[in-house]
Design a protein around this motif. Structure first.
Motif, short mmCIF file in Angstrom:
data_model
loop_
_atom_site.label_atom_id
_atom_site.label_comp_id
_atom_site.label_asym_id
_atom_site.label_seq_id
_atom_site.Cartn_x
_atom_site.Cartn_y
_atom_site.Cartn_z
N ARG A 288 0.81 -1.21 0.00
CA ARG A 288 0.00 0.00 0.00
C ARG A 288 0.85 1.27 0.00
N ASN B 77 -3.75 -0.44 -2.11
CA ASN B 77 -4.91 0.42 -1.80
C ASN B 77 -5.94 0.42 -2.91
N THR C 259 -9.95 8.03 1.37
CA THR C 259 -9.42 6.98 0.50
C THR C 259 -9.56 7.30 -0.97
N SER D 69 -7.56 -1.74 2.35
CA SER D 69 -8.02 -0.57 3.10
C SER D 69 -6.83 0.20 3.64
N GLU D 70 -7.05 1.49 3.90
CA GLU D 70 -5.98 2.29 4.50
C GLU D 70 -5.63 1.71 5.87
N ALA E 202 -7.99 2.38 8.76
CA ALA E 202 -9.42 2.26 8.48
C ALA E 202 -10.24 1.75 9.66
N TYR F 169 -6.83 12.10 0.23
CA TYR F 169 -5.50 11.47 0.26
C TYR F 169 -4.40 12.45 -0.12
#
Length: 569
Positions: A91, A123, A418, A458-459, A462, A478
């Protein structure tokens, strides 16, 4: 009256700052009396002695704030825990560019037996977040290995495969994706000559990735749930299921008092079970845990795919998108009308709540119209949910359809960070309208919730509800840009999104989401007061202690805690 109280508390939590999430709480309340799993009373200081005896445990946290445990009504516990085991974290911004991705995957390939999968977690909208502003190519992934199938899962709706992975999956120029939906409708991207580029969409559950055995999955859940959820104060989750094994393991953990959260599973049909089997789940899943810890809540369907795969069904055409039959492309509604009608009828007859993934406004309105044909959504605990409703709503006509059909919208504030700024890249000016318009929807009277929808890619923040709260207030994308700042909401509204209003999505705001007599004793202790700090400092808040049903299940700094027995402070 206090001298004649019938019950003494097992536990009393004392704090000078109690955030009940109830309206008009007495400002002199300084203690929560707990008996068994539930809150007995809220107390002023001079009332504490009336509920304690020599067996009462008193936890005095001083100035540290106390509030109800967070509720996450839409998460993928199993998927998130699986993604922490044996998967390469690619990510952004950890991997800043394509070369970083290649290096991370190559390191994994060097220790993986030939022929086994090397899978990276990237991501959502990975092509917007890497320095090159594009995905790694099939040829670049071939540099990782030609002996291993290599896949980069960019958020669960889109995956990039190397040549070996395409061969293993039998995807070549003559391959035709199956004509049925698991998430959105599957597709394979091709170059001008008709060869697969390596990018496949809405196909993750059709690809033969290496599967965890049951023991490995149990270990992933046992270690992953506290790391991903409990340490952030999450005490109740609406779980979108992945496998029957995963659900059975969570039930078994709850039955043996090893599950630090309450789980409300929505059985994914047809991903986990067929629709008919999901509505008759007792033939597939043995639920032995107490209802307050584990209860099959509903069934989950996918009406469309994701924006990152250009498979969300929208009312305006995507920009620079390949045409189908000479017509501009607006995504596909992935459900058949008859199947959806049957799902509505079967879930209502089974007493299950129907949750429908519908990213695009056209998909949401299609679901609402289908419900209206059958008389509208049911009420109470099984009121129909539309997942992602409220994330992008260019026209208020869509909200009017929600209202007419009687659905509950379930947006995700974390997605503002996101990918909120990328809607316009896909939809032009239409994608700049109604982005996470929480302030407007609240003014119109909508009760909204916050959820993580944690899945592949997911970040990293999250699952921390304070990240979702921060998104509601800061509205920072972002890139750092502020997205429609006039739609920011108050801190109290954002906290309600993630507590009592989130519990209402599950039909449980009468027993969860706030601190009040009779509610389950899901209580968390914070290291600082969210009302007394700058917005950016919300991301720094730590949860010091978590009590689930009156039992302490998480302690961050044990050495600093002070407990007493029997004597009121």
């Amino acid at each position: 009256m206090t001298d004649s109280i019938a019950e003494r508390a097992n536990l009393v939590i004392v704090s000078r700052r109690i955030i009940t999430m109830e309206h008009d709480t007495d400002p002199e309340i300084v203690a929560i009396a707990i008996r068994g799993k539930r809150i007995l009373r809220l107390l002023r200081r001079d009332e504490i002695a009336s509920v304690v005896d020599e067996n009462t445990r008193i936890v005095d946290v001083g100035e540290r704030p106390v509030m109800p445990g967070f509720v996450d009504p839409h998460a993928h516990i199993e998927v998130a825990c699986r993604s922490s085991f044996g998967v390469v974290d690619c990510r952004a911004p950890g991997c800043k560019n394509v070369e970083d991705v290649i290096a991370a995957l190559s390191e994994k390939a060097a220790t993986t037996p030939a022929g086994e999968w090397v899978v990276g977690q990237a991501n959502l909208f990975f092509d917007r977040k890497l320095a090159e502003k594009r995905f790694p190519t099939r040829q670049e992934l071939d540099r990782v290995s030609t002996a291993h199938p290599v896949a980069v899962r960019a958020g669960g709706h889109l995956t990039i495969l190397n040549s070996k992975a395409l061969a293993v999956c039998l995807i070549d120029r003559n391959y035709t994706p199956p004509p049925y939906s698991i998430t959105g409708l599957p597709s394979v991207e091709r170059d001008a000559s008709g060869e697969p580029t390596g990018i496949v969409k809405e196909m993750d559950n059709l690809l033969p990735f290496s599967a965890m055995n049951r023991d490995e999955l149990a270990a992933a859940l046992i270690t992953g749930i506290p790391t991903l959820f409990t340490q952030y104060g999450v005490t109740t989750i609406g779980e979108i299921s992945e496998t029957v094994d995963g659900l059975q393991i969570m039930n078994d953990m709850a039955a043996s008092d090893e599950l630090p959260i309450s789980v409300r599973p929505y059985i994914w049909a047809p991903g986990t079970l067929s629709l008919e089997a999901a509505c008759n789940w007792k033939k597939s899943i043995s639920v032995t845990a107490p209802d307050d810890l584990f209860r099959i809540q509903g069934v989950k369907l996918f009406a469309d795919g994701g924006f990152s795969a250009k498979s969300a069904a929208v009312k305006q055409p995507y920009l620079t998108c390949a045409c189908k039959g000479g017509h501009t492309f607006r995504g596909d509604v992935a459900l058949e009308k008859d199947f959806t009608r049957r799902a509505i009828e079967l879930t209502q007859n089974a007493g299950l709540q129907l949750a429908v993934h519908a990213n695009g406004d056209r998909a949401q309105e299609w679901v609402c119209d289908t419900l209206l044909e059958l008389g509208g959504a049911p009420t109470g605990r099984i009121r129909t949910r539309i997942e992602h409703a409220g994330n992008l709503m260019p026209s208020e006509t869509t909200a009017d359809k929600w209202a007419a059909a009687g659905i509950t919208p379930v947006p995700q504030p974390v997605f503002l960070y996101t990918f909120g700024e990328y809607f316009a890249d896909y939809l032009g000016d239409y994608g700049k309208l109604g982005r996470f318009s929480f302030a407007t929807l609240i003014k119109q009277g909508w009760r909204l919730s916050g959820s993580s929808d944690v899945w592949v890619g997911s970040e990293s923040d999250a699952t921390n509800p304070f990240f979702g709260v921060w998104c509601c207030l800061k509205r920072q994308a972002y890139s750092g840009a502020i997205l429609d700042g006039d739609e920011a909401i108050s801190l109290d509204h954002a906290l309600r999104f993630h507590t009592v209003d989130a519990a209402s999505v599950l039909g449980e705001d009468d027993v969860r989401g706030s601190l009040a007599p009779g509610k389950f004793a899901d209580v968390i202790v914070l290291d600082r007061d969210p009302h007394a700090i700058a917005v950016d400092d919300l991301l720094k808040i730590k949860v010091d202690r978590v009590f689930k049903n009156g039992k302490e299940v998480w302690t961050r700094n044990k050495e600093q805690e002070r407990d007493a027995h029997g004597a009121a402070p």
